[in-house]
Design a protein around this motif. Structure first.
Motif, PDB file in Angstrom:
ATOM      1  N   GLN A   1       0.787  -1.151   0.186  1.00 19.20           N
ATOM      2  CA  GLN A   1       0.131  -0.014  -0.119  1.00 19.20           C
ATOM      3  C   GLN A   1       0.836   1.084  -0.081  1.00 19.20           C
ATOM      4  O   GLN A   1       1.966   1.234   0.598  1.00 19.20           O
TER       5      GLN A   1
ATOM      6  N   ARG B   1      -2.027   6.071   0.923  1.00 15.68           N
ATOM      7  CA  ARG B   1      -3.359   5.480   1.078  1.00 15.68           C
ATOM      8  C   ARG B   1      -3.172   4.841   2.487  1.00 15.68           C
ATOM      9  O   ARG B   1      -4.391   5.018   3.426  1.00 15.68           O
ATOM     10  N   LYS B   2      -2.216   4.777   3.232  1.00 17.39           N
ATOM     11  CA  LYS B   2      -2.252   4.254   4.421  1.00 17.39           C
ATOM     12  C   LYS B   2      -2.255   5.482   5.368  1.00 17.39           C
ATOM     13  O   LYS B   2      -3.039   5.287   6.379  1.00 17.39           O
TER      14      LYS B   2
ATOM     15  N   LYS C   1      -4.321   8.051   4.695  1.00 19.46           N
ATOM     16  CA  LYS C   1      -5.802   8.221   4.623  1.00 19.46           C
ATOM     17  C   LYS C   1      -6.612   7.360   5.489  1.00 19.46           C
ATOM     18  O   LYS C   1      -7.465   7.879   6.167  1.00 19.46           O
ATOM     19  N   ARG C   2      -6.019   6.260   5.628  1.00 16.67           N
ATOM     20  CA  ARG C   2      -6.859   5.396   6.654  1.00 16.67           C
ATOM     21  C   ARG C   2      -6.550   5.596   7.960  1.00 16.67           C
ATOM     22  O   ARG C   2      -7.388   5.507   9.001  1.00 16.67           O
ATOM     23  N   ARG C   3      -5.370   6.160   8.421  1.00 19.62           N
ATOM     24  CA  ARG C   3      -5.018   6.374   9.729  1.00 19.62           C
ATOM     25  C   ARG C   3      -5.278   7.825  10.057  1.00 19.62           C
ATOM     26  O   ARG C   3      -5.469   8.244  11.566  1.00 19.62           O
TER      27      ARG C   3
END
Length: 59
Positions: free
Chosen positions: A8, A12-13, A15-17
């Motif tokens: 990833q 993207r990582k 945005k998730r966190r």
């Protein structure tokens, strides 16, 4: 055991966190009471926006 097919990306990582954060309570300093009060709430003394809205009866 399942393993990811691709790595990833950093964005993207992140945005998730980004949604995993601590929320501070909305408080403000009331000059009339000289204490911190929760925003949009009546204080324990019965004041709201500098006006007494709840009158405590004396026993």
């Amino acid at each position: 055991m399942a393993t990811p097919a691709r790595r990833q990306s950093k964005s993207r990582k992140r945005k998730r966190r980004a949604t995993q954060k601590l929320m501070l309570p909305a408080i403000h300093w009331d000059n009339q009471l000289q204490e911190y009060v929760l925003s949009h709430h009546v204080s324990l003394s019965g004041y709201y926006h500098g006006k007494q809205v709840i009158h405590k009866s004396l026993k």
